[in-house]
Scaffold this motif. Structure first.
Motif, PDB file in Angstrom:
ATOM      1  N   SER A 150      91.805  -6.567   6.110  1.00  0.00           N
ATOM      2  CA  SER A 150      90.956  -5.385   5.913  1.00  0.00           C
ATOM      3  C   SER A 150      90.970  -4.500   7.146  1.00  0.00           C
ATOM      4  N   GLY A 151      91.124  -5.116   8.327  1.00  0.00           N
ATOM      5  CA  GLY A 151      91.165  -4.341   9.568  1.00  0.00           C
ATOM      6  C   GLY A 151      92.335  -3.379   9.620  1.00  0.00           C
ATOM      7  N   THR A 152      93.467  -3.769   9.015  1.00  0.00           N
ATOM      8  CA  THR A 152      94.640  -2.884   8.997  1.00  0.00           C
ATOM      9  C   THR A 152      94.351  -1.622   8.196  1.00  0.00           C
ATOM     10  N   VAL A 153      93.747  -1.781   7.025  1.00  0.00           N
ATOM     11  CA  VAL A 153      93.406  -0.620   6.205  1.00  0.00           C
ATOM     12  C   VAL A 153      92.322   0.210   6.882  1.00  0.00           C
ATOM     13  N   ALA A 154      91.338  -0.455   7.479  1.00  0.00           N
ATOM     14  CA  ALA A 154      90.255   0.264   8.163  1.00  0.00           C
ATOM     15  C   ALA A 154      90.806   1.104   9.302  1.00  0.00           C
ATOM     16  N   GLU A 155      91.818   0.581  10.000  1.00  0.00           N
ATOM     17  CA  GLU A 155      92.435   1.345  11.087  1.00  0.00           C
ATOM     18  C   GLU A 155      93.141   2.590  10.559  1.00  0.00           C
ATOM     19  N   ALA A 156      93.799   2.451   9.415  1.00  0.00           N
ATOM     20  CA  ALA A 156      94.453   3.617   8.787  1.00  0.00           C
ATOM     21  C   ALA A 156      93.422   4.645   8.364  1.00  0.00           C
ATOM     22  N   TRP A 157      92.331   4.190   7.770  1.00  0.00           N
ATOM     23  CA  TRP A 157      91.257   5.101   7.370  1.00  0.00           C
ATOM     24  C   TRP A 157      90.693   5.830   8.592  1.00  0.00           C
ATOM     25  N   SER A 158      90.558   5.102   9.697  1.00  0.00           N
ATOM     26  CA  SER A 158      90.020   5.714  10.925  1.00  0.00           C
ATOM     27  C   SER A 158      90.924   6.838  11.420  1.00  0.00           C
ATOM     28  N   GLU A 159      92.237   6.619  11.347  1.00  0.00           N
ATOM     29  CA  GLU A 159      93.187   7.650  11.774  1.00  0.00           C
ATOM     30  C   GLU A 159      93.091   8.877  10.870  1.00  0.00           C
ATOM     31  N   LEU A 160      92.999   8.668   9.579  1.00  0.00           N
ATOM     32  CA  LEU A 160      92.877   9.787   8.648  1.00  0.00           C
ATOM     33  C   LEU A 160      91.556  10.532   8.840  1.00  0.00           C
ATOM     34  N   ARG A 161      90.514   9.777   9.138  1.00  0.00           N
ATOM     35  CA  ARG A 161      89.206  10.399   9.364  1.00  0.00           C
ATOM     36  C   ARG A 161      89.234  11.252  10.630  1.00  0.00           C
ATOM     37  N   ARG A 162      89.939  10.764  11.641  1.00  0.00           N
ATOM     38  CA  ARG A 162      90.008  11.508  12.910  1.00  0.00           C
ATOM     39  C   ARG A 162      90.685  12.856  12.732  1.00  0.00           C
ATOM     40  N   HIS A 163      91.608  12.955  11.788  1.00  0.00           N
ATOM     41  CA  HIS A 163      92.315  14.211  11.538  1.00  0.00           C
ATOM     42  C   HIS A 163      91.680  15.026  10.414  1.00  0.00           C
ATOM     43  N   GLY A 164      90.463  14.649  10.018  1.00  0.00           N
ATOM     44  CA  GLY A 164      89.712  15.455   9.069  1.00  0.00           C
ATOM     45  C   GLY A 164      90.223  15.406   7.650  1.00  0.00           C
ATOM     46  N   MET A 165      90.941  14.340   7.280  1.00  0.00           N
ATOM     47  CA  MET A 165      91.493  14.271   5.927  1.00  0.00           C
ATOM     48  C   MET A 165      90.598  13.507   4.961  1.00  0.00           C
ATOM     49  N   ILE A 166      89.787  12.608   5.477  1.00  0.00           N
ATOM     50  CA  ILE A 166      88.905  11.829   4.603  1.00  0.00           C
ATOM     51  C   ILE A 166      87.519  11.750   5.227  1.00  0.00           C
ATOM     52  N   ARG A 167      86.552  11.389   4.401  1.00  0.00           N
ATOM     53  CA  ARG A 167      85.177  11.197   4.868  1.00  0.00           C
ATOM     54  C   ARG A 167      84.584  10.010   4.110  1.00  0.00           C
ATOM     55  N   THR A 168      83.780   9.223   4.807  1.00  0.00           N
ATOM     56  CA  THR A 168      83.145   8.067   4.184  1.00  0.00           C
ATOM     57  C   THR A 168      81.641   8.238   4.211  1.00  0.00           C
ATOM     58  N   ASP A 169      81.015   8.077   3.046  1.00  0.00           N
ATOM     59  CA  ASP A 169      79.555   8.024   3.013  1.00  0.00           C
ATOM     60  C   ASP A 169      79.146   6.893   2.065  1.00  0.00           C
ATOM     61  N   ARG A 170      77.916   6.473   2.179  1.00  0.00           N
ATOM     62  CA  ARG A 170      77.462   5.288   1.448  1.00  0.00           C
ATOM     63  C   ARG A 170      77.448   5.520  -0.056  1.00  0.00           C
ATOM     64  N   ARG A 171      77.136   6.717  -0.463  1.00  0.00           N
ATOM     65  CA  ARG A 171      76.944   6.980  -1.891  1.00  0.00           C
ATOM     66  C   ARG A 171      78.269   7.087  -2.635  1.00  0.00           C
ATOM     67  N   ARG A 172      79.239   7.793  -2.056  1.00  0.00           N
ATOM     68  CA  ARG A 172      80.482   8.079  -2.779  1.00  0.00           C
ATOM     69  C   ARG A 172      81.656   7.241  -2.291  1.00  0.00           C
ATOM     70  N   GLY A 173      81.510   6.498  -1.225  1.00  0.00           N
ATOM     71  CA  GLY A 173      82.635   5.772  -0.667  1.00  0.00           C
ATOM     72  C   GLY A 173      83.489   6.685   0.194  1.00  0.00           C
ATOM     73  N   THR A 174      84.795   6.429   0.225  1.00  0.00           N
ATOM     74  CA  THR A 174      85.713   7.224   1.044  1.00  0.00           C
ATOM     75  C   THR A 174      86.390   8.275   0.165  1.00  0.00           C
ATOM     76  N   VAL A 175      86.237   9.541   0.554  1.00  0.00           N
ATOM     77  CA  VAL A 175      86.671  10.671  -0.278  1.00  0.00           C
ATOM     78  C   VAL A 175      87.651  11.534   0.506  1.00  0.00           C
ATOM     79  N   VAL A 176      88.668  12.037  -0.171  1.00  0.00           N
ATOM     80  CA  VAL A 176      89.659  12.927   0.442  1.00  0.00           C
ATOM     81  C   VAL A 176      89.047  14.308   0.646  1.00  0.00           C
ATOM     82  N   LEU A 177      89.250  14.869   1.844  1.00  0.00           N
ATOM     83  CA  LEU A 177      88.777  16.220   2.152  1.00  0.00           C
ATOM     84  C   LEU A 177      89.877  17.262   1.993  1.00  0.00           C
ATOM     85  N   GLY A 178      91.111  16.885   2.338  1.00  0.00           N
ATOM     86  CA  GLY A 178      92.205  17.834   2.239  1.00  0.00           C
ATOM     87  C   GLY A 178      93.274  17.535   3.269  1.00  0.00           C
ATOM     88  N   PRO A 179      94.281  18.419   3.421  1.00  0.00           N
ATOM     89  CA  PRO A 179      95.353  18.196   4.386  1.00  0.00           C
ATOM     90  C   PRO A 179      94.820  18.099   5.811  1.00  0.00           C
TER      91      PRO A 179
END
Length: 449
Positions: free
Chosen positions: A51-80
């Protein structure tokens, strides 16, 4: 999005491979904004990775503003992917033309800055102008700054401002995912810088004498690659590290290999002497001293001096871009540092800034608002409710910076940061300003928060 569908498209099940595939899918429009991604566990199970491998990938995508995680909706794509933005630094607020008093930006008073004409004229005749030789620091500037440096520096470099110096030192010391310890609260731009680099920020609590030994000891257990702090004129709290506190912190750092980055943001405008660990740790201490607030923001000059290896890494990284700082600007600063009239003017500015800060602190104290700190160009003001305090000030034509901008996690207590460098010297106007600030801080005149 189905986890199995995404897993089929990932050829390399590493954090980088996952992030790269999803980035391509978002860029090409196959995965659109508002798409909900599979859970970390679901994708990890399909890929047969941790799970840590996927979490690290999510963290990289989040840092570049492509995804966002919140408790209600989970992890959602924001855009390029977007360019990382200094969110804290840009979150100043816009209130139209009603604001008459700006206490949000800690900029110097133009009336207290030295004139640049003679310095620039003298620098225009510097040696080796228009030579593409990459000169880390001009001989004249080094000769001007070295006598006041708090320890013998092994390496020297002129950079485009204090924040660039700190950014490059952190960027060359840490890989994404590494830990860097930093005092809290601290300058908002430093937090933006560290988040953009992709490091884990380890907070170190402070009091009026600087970082607390117990807090640093706890942070060092996380094995940070660097410890960044402001030895004097700290923003936003205004503390200055004492020799006794510095010795306590040095004892904790002694058995580590942690790089020590000392950020001297206001330099000669500080009323406190520089207390540095450089003499004790010359091979892993670097001091970054900015001259923007004392000698002129448009000079865009800071000097980095200290450990040879750390300074050399910064020099190498800069060679991909600007390569070197303008010799004209370097020698213009050297001219100002050597000029007796300018030195006297900086001393007057230091006294004026200290007086403005102290007078507002005294006025607020008389109204039951105690600010603390003893140095710098700002006041750290406790308030009952940060949003309400900001609204109250804005209603009276005053802007301020929210204290939440200067901390890493949840806000333990509400504060505002007030810039004091351009405060009025009129006692009556200052008293009226203090009345409004006290009202914003406490909800009434004179009641402590």
């Amino acid at each position: 999005m189905d986890a199995a569908w995404l897993a089929e498209r990932i050829g390399e099940p590493s954090a980088r491979g996952i992030a790269t595939v999803l980035t391509d899918l978002i860029r090409e429009g196959t995965v659109t904004a508002d798409t909900r991604l599979p859970t970390v566990r679901a994708l990890a199970r399909e890929l047969r990775v941790s799970s840590g491998t996927v979490a690290e990938a999510w963290s990289e995508l989040r840092r570049h503003g492509m995804i966002r995680t919140d408790r209600r909706r989970g992890t959602v794509v924001l855009g390029p992917p977007d360019v990382p933005r200094p969110i804290r630094y840009e979150r100043i607020g816009h209130f139209g033309d009603r604001l008459a008093i700006d206490l949000a930006i800690a900029s110097p008073d133009p009336a207290l800055l030295p004139p640049l004409e003679a310095a620039l004229s003298a620098a225009a005749h510097a040696d080796r102008l228009n030579d593409y030789t990459r000169e880390t620091i001009t001989p004249r500037l080094r000769a001007a700054v070295e006598p006041d440096w708090p320890f013998p520096a092994q390496g020297w470099l002129a950079v485009g401002g204090g924040y660039e110096g700190v950014q490059l030192l952190c960027q060359t010391a840490a890989l994404p995912g590494d830990r860097i310890a930093i005092e809290e609260p601290t300058a908002a731009r430093l937090l933006d810088i560290l988040e953009t680099i992709g490091v884990q920020i380890v907070p170190v609590a402070c009091d009026e004498d600087g970082p607390l030994p117990g807090a640093l000891a706890k942070a060092l257990r996380a094995r940070p690659v660097a410890f960044v702090y402001q030895p004097r004129g700290q923003s936003p709290c205004g503390h200055a590290v004492t020799p006794e506190r510095s010795a306590e912190l040095a004892a904790l750092l002694e058995p580590t290999a942690t790089l020590i980055v000392e950020d001297d943001g206001i330099g000669a405008l500080s009323v406190s002497p520089t207390v540095s660990m450089g003499a004790r740790f010359p091979d892993r201490t670097v001091l970054v001293r900015s001259y923007s607030k004392s000698h002129g923001p448009d000079l865009r000059i800071a000097v980095v001096g200290g450990a040879a290896e750390a300074v050399e890494r910064v020099r190498v990284l800069r060679s991909f871009g600007t390569g070197w700082t303008s010799r004209i600007l370097q020698d213009a600063l050297a001219h100002l540092l050597d000029d007796p009239g300018t030195r006297a003017g900086v001393e007057r500015a230091r006294a004026a800034y200290a007086g403005r800060r102290a007078r507002l602190a005294a006025e607020l104290s008389a109204r039951g608002v105690r600010t603390g700190g003893r140095d710098g160009l700002v006041l750290w003001v406790p308030v009952r409710d940060e949003p309400a305090a900001l609204v109250t000030l804005a209603a009276h034509g005053i802007s301020a910076a929210p204290g939440s901008r200067y901390v890493i996690g949840p806000v333990p207590a509400h504060h505002l940061r007030l810039a004091t460098a351009r405060l009025t010297d009129d006692p009556g106007e200052l008293a009226e300003l203090a009345d409004v600030i006290a009202l914003a801080a406490t909800g009434s005149l004179g009641a402590p928060p």
